[in-house]
Structure formats: structure tokens, C-alpha cells
Design a protein around this motif. Sequence first.
Motif, PDB file in Angstrom:
ATOM      1  N   PHE A  65       5.447 -12.097  -2.446  1.00 43.84           N
ATOM      2  CA  PHE A  65       5.454 -11.373  -3.806  1.00 43.84           C
ATOM      3  C   PHE A  65       4.153 -10.152  -3.381  1.00 43.84           C
ATOM      4  O   PHE A  65       4.418  -9.096  -3.962  1.00 43.84           O
ATOM      5  CB  PHE A  65       4.947 -11.836  -4.993  1.00 43.84           C
ATOM      6  CG  PHE A  65       5.037 -11.156  -6.288  1.00 43.84           C
ATOM      7  CD1 PHE A  65       6.131 -10.493  -6.851  1.00 43.84           C
ATOM      8  CD2 PHE A  65       3.643 -10.998  -6.972  1.00 43.84           C
ATOM      9  CE1 PHE A  65       6.141 -10.005  -7.954  1.00 43.84           C
ATOM     10  CE2 PHE A  65       3.681 -10.354  -8.172  1.00 43.84           C
ATOM     11  CZ  PHE A  65       4.880  -9.662  -8.626  1.00 43.84           C
ATOM     12  N   TYR A  79       5.577  -7.613  -1.262  1.00 51.83           N
ATOM     13  CA  TYR A  79       6.842  -6.567  -1.731  1.00 51.83           C
ATOM     14  C   TYR A  79       6.041  -5.767  -2.798  1.00 51.83           C
ATOM     15  O   TYR A  79       6.817  -4.633  -2.939  1.00 51.83           O
ATOM     16  CB  TYR A  79       7.743  -7.518  -2.265  1.00 51.83           C
ATOM     17  CG  TYR A  79       8.799  -8.155  -1.355  1.00 51.83           C
ATOM     18  CD1 TYR A  79       9.377  -7.043  -0.380  1.00 51.83           C
ATOM     19  CD2 TYR A  79       9.234  -9.532  -1.214  1.00 51.83           C
ATOM     20  CE1 TYR A  79      10.437  -7.721   0.488  1.00 51.83           C
ATOM     21  CE2 TYR A  79       9.870  -9.767  -0.230  1.00 51.83           C
ATOM     22  CZ  TYR A  79      10.598  -9.051   0.692  1.00 51.83           C
ATOM     23  OH  TYR A  79      11.271  -9.254   1.533  1.00 51.83           O
ATOM     24  N   VAL A  80       5.013  -6.150  -3.612  1.00 48.83           N
ATOM     25  CA  VAL A  80       4.551  -5.112  -4.638  1.00 48.83           C
ATOM     26  C   VAL A  80       4.130  -4.025  -3.910  1.00 48.83           C
ATOM     27  O   VAL A  80       4.061  -3.002  -4.313  1.00 48.83           O
ATOM     28  CB  VAL A  80       3.512  -6.054  -5.578  1.00 48.83           C
ATOM     29  CG1 VAL A  80       2.526  -5.166  -6.551  1.00 48.83           C
ATOM     30  CG2 VAL A  80       4.412  -7.124  -6.541  1.00 48.83           C
ATOM     31  N   ARG A 119       6.600  -1.718  -2.654  1.00 47.97           N
ATOM     32  CA  ARG A 119       7.268  -0.843  -3.544  1.00 47.97           C
ATOM     33  C   ARG A 119       6.180  -0.071  -4.450  1.00 47.97           C
ATOM     34  O   ARG A 119       6.859   1.079  -4.818  1.00 47.97           O
ATOM     35  CB  ARG A 119       7.775  -1.786  -4.799  1.00 47.97           C
ATOM     36  CG  ARG A 119       8.895  -2.531  -4.163  1.00 47.97           C
ATOM     37  CD  ARG A 119       9.889  -1.877  -3.463  1.00 47.97           C
ATOM     38  NE  ARG A 119      11.028  -2.543  -2.995  1.00 47.97           N
ATOM     39  CZ  ARG A 119      11.313  -2.997  -1.796  1.00 47.97           C
ATOM     40  NH1 ARG A 119      10.293  -2.885  -0.975  1.00 47.97           N
ATOM     41  NH2 ARG A 119      12.177  -3.381  -0.996  1.00 47.97           N
ATOM     42  N   ALA A 120       4.934  -0.041  -4.272  1.00 52.10           N
ATOM     43  CA  ALA A 120       4.177   0.831  -4.979  1.00 52.10           C
ATOM     44  C   ALA A 120       3.639   1.951  -4.114  1.00 52.10           C
ATOM     45  O   ALA A 120       3.018   2.849  -4.572  1.00 52.10           O
ATOM     46  CB  ALA A 120       2.716  -0.011  -5.320  1.00 52.10           C
ATOM     47  N   LEU A 175      -0.869  -6.569  -7.870  1.00 52.79           N
ATOM     48  CA  LEU A 175      -0.424  -6.030  -9.392  1.00 52.79           C
ATOM     49  C   LEU A 175      -1.172  -4.955  -9.682  1.00 52.79           C
ATOM     50  O   LEU A 175      -0.865  -3.959 -10.331  1.00 52.79           O
ATOM     51  CB  LEU A 175      -0.047  -6.822 -10.215  1.00 52.79           C
ATOM     52  CG  LEU A 175       1.097  -7.781  -9.865  1.00 52.79           C
ATOM     53  CD1 LEU A 175       1.423  -9.244 -10.918  1.00 52.79           C
ATOM     54  CD2 LEU A 175       2.342  -7.135 -10.017  1.00 52.79           C
ATOM     55  N   ALA A 196      -1.094  -1.680  -7.702  1.00 54.33           N
ATOM     56  CA  ALA A 196       0.075  -0.933  -8.391  1.00 54.33           C
ATOM     57  C   ALA A 196      -0.231  -0.073  -9.578  1.00 54.33           C
ATOM     58  O   ALA A 196       0.195   0.874  -9.818  1.00 54.33           O
ATOM     59  CB  ALA A 196       1.189  -1.712  -8.264  1.00 54.33           C
ATOM     60  N   LEU A 245       3.591   0.963 -10.790  1.00 54.33           N
ATOM     61  CA  LEU A 245       4.228  -0.100 -11.233  1.00 54.33           C
ATOM     62  C   LEU A 245       5.134  -0.091 -12.465  1.00 54.33           C
ATOM     63  O   LEU A 245       4.827  -0.124 -13.631  1.00 54.33           O
ATOM     64  CB  LEU A 245       3.097  -1.320 -11.549  1.00 54.33           C
ATOM     65  CG  LEU A 245       3.679  -2.958 -11.886  1.00 54.33           C
ATOM     66  CD1 LEU A 245       4.444  -3.282 -10.686  1.00 54.33           C
ATOM     67  CD2 LEU A 245       2.730  -3.421 -12.323  1.00 54.33           C
ATOM     68  N   LYS A 292      10.763  -1.430 -10.322  1.00 48.34           N
ATOM     69  CA  LYS A 292      10.046  -1.955  -8.940  1.00 48.34           C
ATOM     70  C   LYS A 292       9.348  -3.407  -9.066  1.00 48.34           C
ATOM     71  O   LYS A 292       9.663  -4.035  -8.035  1.00 48.34           O
ATOM     72  CB  LYS A 292       8.908  -0.825  -8.744  1.00 48.34           C
ATOM     73  CG  LYS A 292       9.137   0.616  -8.124  1.00 48.34           C
ATOM     74  CD  LYS A 292       7.892   1.313  -7.943  1.00 48.34           C
ATOM     75  CE  LYS A 292       8.364   2.929  -7.511  1.00 48.34           C
ATOM     76  NZ  LYS A 292       7.294   3.488  -7.146  1.00 48.34           N
ATOM     77  N   LEU A 293       8.895  -3.851 -10.368  1.00 45.98           N
ATOM     78  CA  LEU A 293       8.477  -4.995 -10.435  1.00 45.98           C
ATOM     79  C   LEU A 293       9.752  -5.902 -10.176  1.00 45.98           C
ATOM     80  O   LEU A 293       9.730  -7.052  -9.594  1.00 45.98           O
ATOM     81  CB  LEU A 293       7.931  -5.105 -11.742  1.00 45.98           C
ATOM     82  CG  LEU A 293       7.273  -6.552 -12.145  1.00 45.98           C
ATOM     83  CD1 LEU A 293       6.384  -6.929 -11.099  1.00 45.98           C
ATOM     84  CD2 LEU A 293       6.752  -6.678 -13.535  1.00 45.98           C
ATOM     85  N   ALA A 333      10.774  -6.168  -6.816  1.00 47.79           N
ATOM     86  CA  ALA A 333       9.688  -7.079  -5.935  1.00 47.79           C
ATOM     87  C   ALA A 333      10.044  -8.755  -6.158  1.00 47.79           C
ATOM     88  O   ALA A 333      10.107  -9.719  -5.169  1.00 47.79           O
ATOM     89  CB  ALA A 333       8.538  -6.819  -6.389  1.00 47.79           C
TER      90      ALA A 333
END
Length: 443
Positions: free
Chosen positions: A73, A76-77, A80-81, A265, A268, A274, A278-279, A282
Motif C-alpha cells: 500500500f 502504490y500510494v 499514484r501521488a 498517506l 500524498a 491524494l 487515487k486512494l 491504491a
Amino acid sequence: MLFGLEGAELGILMLVAFIFCIMLGFPIAFTLMALGVGAGYLAMGDHILPLAVQRTYSVMTNDVLLSVPLFTFMGYVIDRANILDRMFKALQLAVGGVPASLAVVSMLVCCLWGIASGIVGAVVTLMGLLALPAMLRAKYDVKLATGTICAGGTLGILIPPSVMLILYAATAGVSPVKLYAAAFIPGFGLTAAYIVYIVAVGIIWPEKAPRLPKEERDVPMSTIAWELLVSFLPLTVLTVLVLWVIFAGVATATESAAIGAVGALVLALMYRALTFEKLKEAVYLTARTTAMVCWLFVGSAIFSAVFAYLGGQAYVEQFVVGLDLPPWGFLIMAQVIIFLLGWPLEWTEIIIIFLPIFLPLLDHFGIDPLFFGVLVALNLQTSFLSPPVAMAPFYLKGVAPPEVNINDIFKGVYPFIAIVIMFMVALYIWPEMALWLPKYWYG
């Protein structure tokens, strides 16, 4: 019994049938479960059902595996950020005067991204979209550019907090913290060796890695410092914090993974990247990856339990011991087999399914499982890079411009494979490269 086979013969048939089925493309986890339950029913009747339940429950209660979704996780966060885009540009400004600076920056970002993610396909693909076009525009040699990205993309297998090392620790029953300590010097040492090679190419053959134009390098120090402060420093602090709490004994690997997930988190949110979409993405990707790993563990646990019950494990041990190999001979044989398995299989299948065949033999040959785990992690790097079935070059080819052909990518990874092999030889000669730090920190 099936075709008159019984005991170890049926166990070996299970193993052969499994290899045949995965070559046909059957789902690996469910193939393991089907073969385990099927052969177990032939051997022990209805008793296979409580055994399968017990083995599944043992996987569910394995605390080490809690780190997998948390570290996944975290990766992936961060992905994606879009944190890496800014980091790449900041490092490019900071080391612009270094020979082959773009390739050096690509390797550094791969290293940091590998620590945060550990997913080879994600790192290679993202760097192929981010760094490869920049190097090609700067007239870099295609082989150097692609080889750098492919080699850097596999570093996450070895550098802590690698998900692969977590799975090895769970499979081998060793401390993930000690395994991280064992991989620390080889992992960062290999990264340094890659960078030394890249800089050497830039010095000896400057036409393969032209320096950036003066106007791109002539940036005020205040601008460089600000970019590093807002883009490079936050992720670096997070990764160092995640590693420090593990090595200092402040937190377990699972608790460290939780810190990393929360920290990702926070980063992001700081970058205002965030969004709910996107969350959600992820979380979905984390759940999918974790489910795959856990199903593999369940299938492997059932398969290996039946395989051992039938005497297949004992047969393999007797065969290997009967070869009367010295410890270094066993290590070479095991590493060659793992190398070949790395062509058709992902590292998850190798760690969870095939390594348990070798692990019981380590005591016989007097080999430390921490040392063996680091060797396997180094070996899997070559498997990801070596043609004809080299996953990292094919990942990169999927996002590379059309003029970049697969043969150039293969030629680009050869020098990096040679560096990995030299590191493996050095580790054979000086095992303390892996074992000194765990002994120093943990006794």
C-alpha cells in the motif's frame, strides 16, 4: 494409488504435474491446491480435508505476512501521488555536473522507489515512462539508458524493506529484521557498483552519455536546495525512518510497514495529490496483490504438506545428499536451478513453492539461511534481466518508444548482469558481507 504409484513416487509426480500445468498457463495457486488435495486424497483419504484447513489457518496466523499489504500500500500510494516526477527533476538539477548524470539520477530514483515499492514491474514501467524519454532526448546510448532502468528496477527485490525478503523470512522461519540487516550491505553496495559503472561509462565514452547543456546545469543553488527540500527530502526521510525503526529495534517489520503506509498517506496529502479515486485505486491494487500472495501461500502450504507426507521431500534430500557435494557445490547447484526457474516464474512462486525444497538441506551443508536468502535475492536479479525470458526488459519494451528494440535492451543489461554475478562471487568468498551486520546489531 494412481497408476500403481505410491509414496515418494506420487510426490515426484505431483511436482512434475505442477510444472507441466503452469507451463500450460493454469493459475498457480489453485493448481497447487488442486494437486495437493487430489494427491492427498489418494494417499490419506478424507484426512486431507482437516490437513488443508490446518495449513490454511497456519498461513492466516502468520504475523510476518501482515507486512505485505502495508508495504505494498505504501508503494502504490507513492506511485499514484506522482511524487517520483518531482524527485527525478530535483535530483537531475542536483547532480547535473556528474558524468552520465541522467543515468545516475535514474538509478538513484530506482533505488528509492524500490525501497518504497519493491514491485519490479511497477518500477521499470514507471521509470521507462519518466526517465527513458529524457535520456533519449539527451542522446544517450540506448543500451546504457535501457540497461540502467532494467537493473535499477530490480533493486527492490534485494534492498530492505523488500517484500521478497518478507516472504522468504516467512517461508524459512527466520527473523525478517535480521534478514533486512543481512541484505543491507549487499543491496546498497550493488547500487553503488551500478552507479560507479555508469559514471565510468560517462567518463570513458562521453558520447554514450552526453553532459546536459550548460543552461540546464546553470541553476542557482537556492533553486536546487528548494527542489531537494520539497521533493527529494520527504520521501528519503520516510524511507530512512522505516528502515531505522526496524534496525534500531524500535518496531517490528509489521509495525514499520504501518509507519510507512501512514507516512505515504501524509506525503500524498502534503503534495495535495491524494484524491478519492487515487486512494481507491491504491487500495484495490494492494488488495489484489495481497490476495495473490496469500493464495500462493495457502496453495504452497497444502502442496508442501502433502509432498512431505508422501516422502517427496525426503527423496529430494536423499538424492542431493547422495551427490556428496561440498557446501559450495550445493550452493551453486541451488542457485543455477533458481536462476532457471526465474525465466518462466515470478519471484513469488520461486520463494513460496520451490525454496522450501532447498531450505531443509541448509542445516546438512552448514549454510546460514540469512546468507542463503541474500544469495537468492541477488540471483533473482539476474533472472529478471537475463534473456530469453527476461521480465524487466519486456516490461520496459512495453512502454519504450518504437525505435527501441528488445535486442538493444538485452545488450544493455549484460554489463549489469556481470556486476551482479561478481557480487555473488564476492559474497561466496566473503559471507560476512551479509552476516556481519546481523551479528553486530543482534548478536
